[in-house]
Motif scaffolding. Sequence first.
Motif, PDB file in Angstrom:
ATOM      1  N   GLN A  32       0.831  -1.213   0.000  1.00 47.49           N
ATOM      2  CA  GLN A  32       0.000   0.000   0.000  1.00 47.49           C
ATOM      3  C   GLN A  32       0.863   1.260   0.000  1.00 47.49           C
ATOM      4  N   THR A  33       2.137   1.086   0.243  1.00 49.90           N
ATOM      5  CA  THR A  33       3.052   2.226   0.318  1.00 49.90           C
ATOM      6  C   THR A  33       3.719   2.463  -1.041  1.00 49.90           C
ATOM      7  N   VAL A  34       4.344   1.415  -1.561  1.00 50.80           N
ATOM      8  CA  VAL A  34       4.885   1.511  -2.920  1.00 50.80           C
ATOM      9  C   VAL A  34       3.891   0.791  -3.825  1.00 50.80           C
ATOM     10  N   ILE A  35       3.621   1.378  -4.969  1.00 51.22           N
ATOM     11  CA  ILE A  35       2.572   0.773  -5.798  1.00 51.22           C
ATOM     12  C   ILE A  35       3.170   0.130  -7.045  1.00 51.22           C
ATOM     13  N   GLY A  36       2.494  -0.941  -7.462  1.00 52.99           N
ATOM     14  CA  GLY A  36       2.877  -1.603  -8.721  1.00 52.99           C
ATOM     15  C   GLY A  36       4.123  -2.461  -8.606  1.00 52.99           C
ATOM     16  N   ASN A  59      16.937   2.209 -12.050  1.00 55.53           N
ATOM     17  CA  ASN A  59      17.300   3.596 -12.322  1.00 55.53           C
ATOM     18  C   ASN A  59      17.059   4.438 -11.074  1.00 55.53           C
ATOM     19  N   VAL A  60      17.395   5.699 -11.169  1.00 54.17           N
ATOM     20  CA  VAL A  60      17.156   6.583 -10.022  1.00 54.17           C
ATOM     21  C   VAL A  60      15.667   6.937  -9.948  1.00 54.17           C
ATOM     22  N   GLY A  61      15.217   7.206  -8.723  1.00 55.07           N
ATOM     23  CA  GLY A  61      13.855   7.711  -8.529  1.00 55.07           C
ATOM     24  C   GLY A  61      12.744   6.719  -8.792  1.00 55.07           C
ATOM     25  N   VAL A  62      13.041   5.413  -8.715  1.00 51.26           N
ATOM     26  CA  VAL A  62      11.989   4.414  -8.981  1.00 51.26           C
ATOM     27  C   VAL A  62      11.366   3.865  -7.684  1.00 51.26           C
ATOM     28  N   GLY A  63      11.716   4.476  -6.560  1.00 47.72           N
ATOM     29  CA  GLY A  63      11.072   4.087  -5.308  1.00 47.72           C
ATOM     30  C   GLY A  63      11.881   3.137  -4.440  1.00 47.72           C
ATOM     31  N   LYS A  64      13.173   2.973  -4.713  1.00 46.62           N
ATOM     32  CA  LYS A  64      13.984   2.013  -3.932  1.00 46.62           C
ATOM     33  C   LYS A  64      14.039   2.420  -2.455  1.00 46.62           C
ATOM     34  N   THR A  65      14.338   3.709  -2.214  1.00 45.62           N
ATOM     35  CA  THR A  65      14.474   4.155  -0.831  1.00 45.62           C
ATOM     36  C   THR A  65      13.137   4.050  -0.107  1.00 45.62           C
ATOM     37  N   THR A  66      12.078   4.447  -0.793  1.00 43.72           N
ATOM     38  CA  THR A  66      10.745   4.384  -0.183  1.00 43.72           C
ATOM     39  C   THR A  66      10.425   2.935   0.202  1.00 43.72           C
ATOM     40  N   LEU A  67      10.696   2.038  -0.720  1.00 48.10           N
ATOM     41  CA  LEU A  67      10.426   0.619  -0.500  1.00 48.10           C
ATOM     42  C   LEU A  67      11.217   0.102   0.716  1.00 48.10           C
ATOM     43  N   GLN A  80      19.817   1.970   8.151  1.00 49.28           N
ATOM     44  CA  GLN A  80      20.970   2.821   7.866  1.00 49.28           C
ATOM     45  C   GLN A  80      21.193   2.843   6.362  1.00 49.28           C
ATOM     46  N   ARG A  81      21.428   4.049   5.841  1.00 53.78           N
ATOM     47  CA  ARG A  81      21.678   4.158   4.390  1.00 53.78           C
ATOM     48  C   ARG A  81      23.043   4.794   4.170  1.00 53.78           C
ATOM     49  N   ILE A  82      23.760   4.298   3.184  1.00 55.21           N
ATOM     50  CA  ILE A  82      25.050   4.897   2.844  1.00 55.21           C
ATOM     51  C   ILE A  82      25.148   5.016   1.329  1.00 55.21           C
ATOM     52  N   GLN A 201      -1.156   8.014 -10.855  1.00 56.43           N
ATOM     53  CA  GLN A 201      -1.170   8.236  -9.399  1.00 56.43           C
ATOM     54  C   GLN A 201       0.177   8.774  -8.918  1.00 56.43           C
ATOM     55  N   LEU A 202       1.259   8.173  -9.433  1.00 56.97           N
ATOM     56  CA  LEU A 202       2.593   8.604  -8.997  1.00 56.97           C
ATOM     57  C   LEU A 202       2.840  10.066  -9.355  1.00 56.97           C
ATOM     58  N   MET A 203       2.242  10.509 -10.466  1.00 60.72           N
ATOM     59  CA  MET A 203       2.432  11.909 -10.868  1.00 60.72           C
ATOM     60  C   MET A 203       1.539  12.850 -10.072  1.00 60.72           C
ATOM     61  N   ARG A 207      -0.048  11.869  -2.155  1.00 61.35           N
ATOM     62  CA  ARG A 207       0.405  10.831  -1.209  1.00 61.35           C
ATOM     63  C   ARG A 207       1.800  10.322  -1.540  1.00 61.35           C
ATOM     64  N   TYR A 208       2.089  10.281  -2.859  1.00 61.79           N
ATOM     65  CA  TYR A 208       3.361   9.695  -3.290  1.00 61.79           C
ATOM     66  C   TYR A 208       4.480  10.722  -3.401  1.00 61.79           C
ATOM     67  N   HIS A 209       4.198  11.938  -2.923  1.00 60.42           N
ATOM     68  CA  HIS A 209       5.224  12.984  -3.032  1.00 60.42           C
ATOM     69  C   HIS A 209       5.923  13.231  -1.699  1.00 60.42           C
ATOM     70  N   ASP A 210       5.411  12.655  -0.637  1.00 62.27           N
ATOM     71  CA  ASP A 210       5.998  12.890   0.687  1.00 62.27           C
ATOM     72  C   ASP A 210       6.322  11.521   1.304  1.00 62.27           C
ATOM     73  N   VAL A 211       7.594  11.133   1.176  1.00 63.85           N
ATOM     74  CA  VAL A 211       7.974   9.772   1.578  1.00 63.85           C
ATOM     75  C   VAL A 211       7.775   9.555   3.082  1.00 63.85           C
ATOM     76  N   ASP A 212       8.131  10.584   3.887  1.00 58.51           N
ATOM     77  CA  ASP A 212       8.004  10.422   5.347  1.00 58.51           C
ATOM     78  C   ASP A 212       6.565  10.077   5.725  1.00 58.51           C
TER      79      ASP A 212
HETATM   80  N1  LIG Z   1       6.334   2.544  -7.105  1.00 58.40           N
HETATM   81  C1  LIG Z   1       6.279   3.638  -6.327  1.00 58.40           C
HETATM   82  N2  LIG Z   1       5.370   3.703  -5.338  1.00 58.40           N
HETATM   83  C2  LIG Z   1       5.289   4.793  -4.542  1.00 58.40           C
HETATM   84  N3  LIG Z   1       6.072   5.883  -4.668  1.00 58.40           N
HETATM   85  C3  LIG Z   1       6.987   5.878  -5.639  1.00 58.40           C
HETATM   86  C4  LIG Z   1       7.157   4.751  -6.517  1.00 58.40           C
HETATM   87  N4  LIG Z   1       8.140   5.037  -7.379  1.00 58.40           N
HETATM   88  C5  LIG Z   1       8.576   6.274  -7.070  1.00 58.40           C
HETATM   89  N5  LIG Z   1       7.885   6.791  -6.030  1.00 58.40           N
HETATM   90  C6  LIG Z   1       8.019   8.140  -5.444  1.00 58.40           C
HETATM   91  O1  LIG Z   1       9.085   8.790  -6.154  1.00 58.40           O
HETATM   92  C7  LIG Z   1       9.898   9.521  -5.265  1.00 58.40           C
HETATM   93  C8  LIG Z   1      11.330   9.005  -5.337  1.00 58.40           C
HETATM   94  O2  LIG Z   1      11.403   7.739  -4.731  1.00 58.40           O
HETATM   95  P1  LIG Z   1      12.704   7.186  -4.008  1.00 58.40           P
HETATM   96  O3  LIG Z   1      13.470   8.285  -3.361  1.00 58.40           O
HETATM   97  O4  LIG Z   1      12.265   6.064  -3.143  1.00 58.40           O
HETATM   98  O5  LIG Z   1      13.512   6.664  -5.262  1.00 58.40           O
HETATM   99  P2  LIG Z   1      14.969   6.012  -5.336  1.00 58.40           P
HETATM  100  O6  LIG Z   1      14.848   4.927  -6.340  1.00 58.40           O
HETATM  101  O7  LIG Z   1      15.450   5.648  -3.981  1.00 58.40           O
HETATM  102  O8  LIG Z   1      15.838   7.216  -5.906  1.00 58.40           O
HETATM  103  P3  LIG Z   1      17.451   7.418  -5.847  1.00 58.40           P
HETATM  104  O9  LIG Z   1      18.034   6.334  -6.706  1.00 58.40           O
HETATM  105  O10 LIG Z   1      17.632   8.771  -6.424  1.00 58.40           O
HETATM  106  O11 LIG Z   1      17.861   7.322  -4.418  1.00 58.40           O
HETATM  107  C9  LIG Z   1       9.276   9.394  -3.892  1.00 58.40           C
HETATM  108  O12 LIG Z   1       8.455  10.513  -3.645  1.00 58.40           O
HETATM  109  C10 LIG Z   1       8.431   8.121  -3.990  1.00 58.40           C
HETATM  110  O13 LIG Z   1       7.320   8.179  -3.145  1.00 58.40           O
END
Ligand SMILES: Nc1ncnc2c1ncn2[C@@H]1O[C@H](COP(=O)(O)OP(=O)(O)OP(=O)(O)O)[C@@H](O)[C@H]1O
Length: 348
Positions: A32-36, A59-67, A80-82, A201-203, A207-212
């Motif tokens: 319910q937090t990361v979608i798809g 790639n960057v920005g695909v939700g890895k950190t959020t997940l 811990q992240r490095i 939805q992601l755009m 909800r998906y713009h504020d990870v905290d």
């Molecule tokens: N599948 C997803 N579900 C929910 N949110 C997503 C998803 N993909 C991207 N996002 C949103 O996109 C933003 C970037 O996500 P995140 O920081 O987790 O990406 P990342 O892969 O860790 O990026 P980086 O490689 O730059 O560290 C966040 O606001 C996050 O909520």
Amino acid sequence: MRRSFFTKTMTVEHQLADWRNQALTLENQVNQTVIGLNPLVRHLITAVFTRGHILLEGNVGVGKTTLLRALARGLGGQYQRIEGTIDLMPSDLIYYTYLDRNAKPCVDPGPLLTHGDQLSTFFFNEINRARPQVHSLLLRVMAERSVSAFNTEFQLPYVQVFADRNRVEREETFELPAAARDRFLMEIKIDPPNDDVLLDQLMFDPRYHDVDKLIENVEPGLIAHYQLNDIAQLIQQAVIASPALRKYALALWKATSNPQQFGINLADVDMPQLLHAGVSPRGMSYLIRAAKVRAWLQNRTALFPEDLQAVFPVIMMHRLFLNPSYAYRKDEILPQLVSGILNQIAAP
Ligand SMILES: Nc1ncnc2c1ncn2[C@@H]1O[C@H](COP(=O)(O)OP(=O)(O)OP(=O)(O)O)[C@@H](O)[C@H]1O
């Protein structure tokens, strides 16, 4: 307060059922937090209960950190992240040095030592930017869950490493050696969802713009991380493989070094020249361990071929090493080889 799922009065079946409920609840909350990303989340939950490390590629920005933050929140313990960088030294993982206000030199514990046995999720972002010396230290942490520093051995009994390898950039990067990749239980690709509704939805959904805020979907400390090693052992003991299933696993293993013997042929490939090495014993034991966790998540104590098949690609793909003359075609050949093995070996 630490909850205990291991009470003397509970039978093993009850403990396994109780833990499965916890695992599925965590999976649901992360979904319910990361979608798809449901299949990927299932792999991560499987890895948590197999106690294996994960290499993510995306790639960057695909939700890895959020997940990973969502997963870590549910697992309890510390996250811990490095960041991997070219100038990162192994010592940077162990301690910081700095001058305090009075210009007095100080040493503080670094990312690996700060949390000790509370460390449950260690996220190494862009691991391929770090130098081989750093990879070696990480390998030791992954294999032994300990690190030596200041003449002392520090134990990290609950640590699970999630490393990310940037798929796009290849400049100033250091490929992980085969030994390092073998220590990862799974290598998983992470891509944006393949669904227009989810992309919309992601755009547009804030909800998906504020990870905290987003990760508040996950109940903190839902799983007691300090009990994971015990429950993982219990799962391995409880799930049973029949003789036919064991034979099937052996055939899968043999096919990873001699696919042509099992009738697997790929277009434009001289099969006897294809592979440099088959899968290691560690790789196969990881396969069985992860498959057993999958059986448990499916509420079974019998191991089925479908359990092995479900985890086979993410566990095997990075363990099959092609000869140099085919290495440049690995992205095309490896998926074909893996599905060829699964299609060709008859399941019991
Ligand atoms: N599948 C997803 N579900 C929910 N949110 C997503 C998803 N993909 C991207 N996002 C949103 O996109 C933003 C970037 O996500 P995140 O920081 O987790 O990406 P990342 O892969 O860790 O990026 P980086 O490689 O730059 O560290 C966040 O606001 C996050 O909520």
